[in-house]
Design a protein around this motif. Structure first.
Motif, PDB file in Angstrom:
ATOM      1  N   ASP A   1       2.234  10.509 -14.858  1.00 41.98           N
ATOM      2  CA  ASP A   1       2.290  11.610 -13.899  1.00 41.98           C
ATOM      3  C   ASP A   1       1.014  11.632 -13.063  1.00 41.98           C
ATOM      4  OD1 ASP A   1       4.170  13.396 -13.072  1.00 41.98           O
ATOM      5  OD2 ASP A   1       3.996  14.743 -14.775  1.00 41.98           O
ATOM      6  N   LEU A   2      -0.136  11.480 -13.737  1.00 45.67           N
ATOM      7  CA  LEU A   2      -1.406  11.458 -13.016  1.00 45.67           C
ATOM      8  C   LEU A   2      -1.461  10.281 -12.054  1.00 45.67           C
ATOM      9  CD1 LEU A   2      -4.921  12.300 -14.152  1.00 45.67           C
ATOM     10  CD2 LEU A   2      -4.579   9.994 -13.292  1.00 45.67           C
ATOM     11  N   LEU A   3      -1.018   9.124 -12.512  1.00 39.05           N
ATOM     12  CA  LEU A   3      -1.027   7.919 -11.686  1.00 39.05           C
ATOM     13  C   LEU A   3      -0.131   8.090 -10.464  1.00 39.05           C
ATOM     14  CD1 LEU A   3      -2.373   5.137 -11.824  1.00 39.05           C
ATOM     15  CD2 LEU A   3      -0.326   4.288 -12.973  1.00 39.05           C
ATOM     16  N   LYS A   4       1.033   8.668 -10.674  1.00 37.01           N
ATOM     17  CA  LYS A   4       1.975   8.903  -9.577  1.00 37.01           C
ATOM     18  C   LYS A   4       1.382   9.842  -8.535  1.00 37.01           C
ATOM     19  CE  LYS A   4       4.756  12.151  -9.731  1.00 37.01           C
ATOM     20  NZ  LYS A   4       4.873  13.536  -9.152  1.00 37.01           N
ATOM     21  N   ASN A   5       0.740  10.933  -8.995  1.00 37.48           N
ATOM     22  CA  ASN A   5       0.150  11.897  -8.066  1.00 37.48           C
ATOM     23  C   ASN A   5      -1.023  11.302  -7.284  1.00 37.48           C
ATOM     24  OD1 ASN A   5       1.980  13.835  -8.880  1.00 37.48           O
ATOM     25  ND2 ASN A   5       0.613  14.747 -10.406  1.00 37.48           N
ATOM     26  N   ARG A   6      -1.828  10.486  -7.952  1.00 34.57           N
ATOM     27  CA  ARG A   6      -2.951   9.845  -7.258  1.00 34.57           C
ATOM     28  C   ARG A   6      -2.437   8.870  -6.191  1.00 34.57           C
ATOM     29  NH1 ARG A   6      -8.075   9.879  -9.785  1.00 34.57           N
ATOM     30  NH2 ARG A   6      -8.250  11.832 -10.971  1.00 34.57           N
ATOM     31  N   MET A   7      -1.389   8.124  -6.520  1.00 33.68           N
ATOM     32  CA  MET A   7      -0.815   7.189  -5.557  1.00 33.68           C
ATOM     33  C   MET A   7      -0.247   7.932  -4.349  1.00 33.68           C
ATOM     34  SD  MET A   7      -1.134   3.980  -6.380  1.00 33.68           S
ATOM     35  CE  MET A   7       0.149   3.208  -5.395  1.00 33.68           C
ATOM     36  N   GLN A   8       0.367   9.076  -4.595  1.00 30.26           N
ATOM     37  CA  GLN A   8       0.963   9.846  -3.508  1.00 30.26           C
ATOM     38  C   GLN A   8      -0.089  10.485  -2.604  1.00 30.26           C
ATOM     39  OE1 GLN A   8       3.665  12.532  -5.523  1.00 30.26           O
ATOM     40  NE2 GLN A   8       5.348  11.088  -5.365  1.00 30.26           N
ATOM     41  N   MET A   9      -1.249  10.783  -3.159  1.00 29.65           N
ATOM     42  CA  MET A   9      -2.319  11.377  -2.350  1.00 29.65           C
ATOM     43  C   MET A   9      -3.156  10.308  -1.645  1.00 29.65           C
ATOM     44  SD  MET A   9      -1.893  14.557  -2.468  1.00 29.65           S
ATOM     45  CE  MET A   9      -3.352  14.867  -1.465  1.00 29.65           C
ATOM     46  N   SER A  10      -3.038   9.066  -2.045  1.00 28.73           N
ATOM     47  CA  SER A  10      -3.782   7.968  -1.418  1.00 28.73           C
ATOM     48  C   SER A  10      -3.361   7.810   0.040  1.00 28.73           C
ATOM     49  CB  SER A  10      -3.520   6.663  -2.177  1.00 28.73           C
ATOM     50  OG  SER A  10      -4.170   5.579  -1.557  1.00 28.73           O
ATOM     51  N   GLY A  11      -4.334   7.898   0.938  1.00 30.10           N
ATOM     52  CA  GLY A  11      -4.046   7.767   2.362  1.00 30.10           C
ATOM     53  C   GLY A  11      -3.667   9.066   3.028  1.00 30.10           C
ATOM     54  N   ALA A  12      -3.712  10.184   2.293  1.00 32.82           N
ATOM     55  CA  ALA A  12      -3.362  11.478   2.878  1.00 32.82           C
ATOM     56  C   ALA A  12      -4.349  11.872   3.957  1.00 32.82           C
ATOM     57  CB  ALA A  12      -3.326  12.546   1.788  1.00 32.82           C
ATOM     58  N   GLY A  13      -3.875  12.530   4.990  1.00 29.12           N
ATOM     59  CA  GLY A  13      -4.731  12.994   6.069  1.00 29.12           C
ATOM     60  C   GLY A  13      -5.222  11.889   6.978  1.00 29.12           C
ATOM     61  N   GLY A  14      -4.542  10.755   6.958  1.00 29.49           N
ATOM     62  CA  GLY A  14      -4.932   9.657   7.840  1.00 29.49           C
ATOM     63  C   GLY A  14      -6.111   8.848   7.333  1.00 29.49           C
ATOM     64  N   LYS A  15      -6.569   9.144   6.115  1.00 32.13           N
ATOM     65  CA  LYS A  15      -7.694   8.398   5.548  1.00 32.13           C
ATOM     66  C   LYS A  15      -7.228   7.031   5.054  1.00 32.13           C
ATOM     67  CE  LYS A  15      -9.993  12.626   3.963  1.00 32.13           C
ATOM     68  NZ  LYS A  15     -10.487  13.372   2.784  1.00 32.13           N
ATOM     69  N   ALA A  16      -8.189   6.156   4.835  1.00 36.05           N
ATOM     70  CA  ALA A  16      -7.857   4.820   4.328  1.00 36.05           C
ATOM     71  C   ALA A  16      -7.258   4.937   2.928  1.00 36.05           C
ATOM     72  CB  ALA A  16      -9.116   3.957   4.282  1.00 36.05           C
ATOM     73  N   LYS A  17      -6.299   4.082   2.627  1.00 32.97           N
ATOM     74  CA  LYS A  17      -5.663   4.093   1.315  1.00 32.97           C
ATOM     75  C   LYS A  17      -6.687   3.775   0.229  1.00 32.97           C
ATOM     76  CE  LYS A  17      -1.802   1.959   0.690  1.00 32.97           C
ATOM     77  NZ  LYS A  17      -0.741   0.928   0.710  1.00 32.97           N
ATOM     78  N   GLU A  18      -6.673   4.582  -0.827  1.00 33.18           N
ATOM     79  CA  GLU A  18      -7.592   4.355  -1.936  1.00 33.18           C
ATOM     80  C   GLU A  18      -7.100   3.232  -2.848  1.00 33.18           C
ATOM     81  OE1 GLU A  18      -8.929   8.321  -3.688  1.00 33.18           O
ATOM     82  OE2 GLU A  18      -7.307   8.905  -2.350  1.00 33.18           O
ATOM     83  N   TYR A  19      -5.789   3.123  -2.982  1.00 28.20           N
ATOM     84  CA  TYR A  19      -5.214   2.141  -3.889  1.00 28.20           C
ATOM     85  C   TYR A  19      -4.099   1.362  -3.199  1.00 28.20           C
ATOM     86  CZ  TYR A  19      -7.140   5.906  -6.827  1.00 28.20           C
ATOM     87  OH  TYR A  19      -7.928   6.881  -7.370  1.00 28.20           O
TER      88      TYR A  19
END
Length: 307
Positions: free
Chosen positions: A36-54
């Motif tokens: 669940d934590l992994l899924k949420n982190r992946m979904q927030m990656s790149g939010a707000g036009g920022k570079a993808k974290e993962y």
């Protein structure tokens, strides 16, 4: 044979059904919380036009463990448990009540009615479980924020109290519409695909009714359910993770959808596909296993009492 017969004639009261269902869901959550934590982190990656974290779930997993420690994978566990206690128990309670309501002369409702009451129960459960869902999203996403912007909730109770104090009690139901929409899609997809997949597997002659068949049927149904429900889930995650300033309007569902597609591309709607999928199937199977054990234990206990 005699034992099975004895177990079948011992009914389980509705109150125990709700208790067993909620507890089984909570126990299953203890195993799948890292996903669940992994899924949420992946979904927030790149939010707000920022570079993808993962770039992948594996990279995200390694990065989280290296930077935050392995126990971080269980951040938000208290919120996950509360979500199961509220969502699963409510869904099971309403489903059982409606199921009995549409059972006439001992004949259970047909598949269409089962699917309909399943979706109604899922939507009601999702509404009741939304406050815990908001806390869960925030607690699992907190580690990706700069230290000075982290919320640092100590537990789900602390999270809910602070959200109420800092943002208003209505924030508990932030993203309730997409949360209920996801529950509608998940219940519809699961009911349709799980039933048909199990029937097909047994029809091949390679499977018999039992836990192995249930496992494979759950995983195949989970694949279809994940594809159908993930776009709604990522919109829900983005809405619930956002912290609105005083007086600021909460982002609308279609506004978030438009921004995601515009800034990240349409495939971003399926971010976190693998952890979401590997959480959905096993959680269903584990919940079923624990639930069956509770039911069997209850029947054994009361069979001895009757003797």
């Amino acid at each position: 044979m005699a034992q099975d017969k004895a177990e079948k004639v011992i009914p389980i009261p509705n109150g125990y059904k709700f208790l067993f269902g909620g507890t089984a869901g909570m126990m299953a959550t203890c195993f799948v919380q890292p996903l669940d934590l992994l899924k949420n982190r992946m979904q927030m990656s790149g939010a707000g036009g920022k570079a993808k974290e993962y770039n992948s779930s594996v990279q995200a997993l390694i990065s989280i463990i290296q930077k935050e420690g392995v126990f971080t994978l269980y951040n938000g566990l208290s919120a996950g448990l509360l979500r199961q206690a509220t969502y699963t128990t409510t869904r099971l309670g309403i489903y059982t009540w409606l199921f009995d309501l549409f059972t006439f002369d001992g004949k259970p409702p047909n598949f269409a009615i089962k699917a309909s009451i399943g979706m109604i129960a899922g939507v009601c459960g999702a509404f009741v479980g939304t406050p815990a869902e908001v806390a869960l999203i925030r607690m699992t996403s907190d580690g990706r924020l700069p230290p000075d912007k982290r919320r640092n909730y100590k537990s789900v109770i602390d999270a809910l109290l602070r959200i109420w104090k800092e943002e208003g009690i209505t924030t508990w139901w932030k993203g309730a519409v997409p949360t209920m929409g996801r529950a509608l899609v998940v219940n519809a997809a699961q009911l349709a695909t799980y039933s048909q997949t199990k029937q097909w597997l047994i029809g091949t002659g390679h499977f018999q009714e039992g836990i192995i068949c249930h496992f494979f049927a759950s995983m195949i149904a989970g694949l279809i359910t994940t594809a159908a429900s993930l776009p709604v889930d990522i919109i829900k995650t983005r809405i619930q993770n956002a912290k609105a300033a005083a007086g600021q309007k909460q982002p609308a569902l279609f506004d978030v959808l438009t921004v995601i597609i515009k800034d990240e591309g349409i495939l971003a709607l399926w971010k976190g596909f693998m952890p979401y999928y590997f959480r959905l199937g096993p959680h269903t199977v584990l919940t079923f296993i624990f639930l069956e054990q509770f039911n069997s234990a209850y029947r054994r206990l009361h069979r001895h009492d009757n003797n």
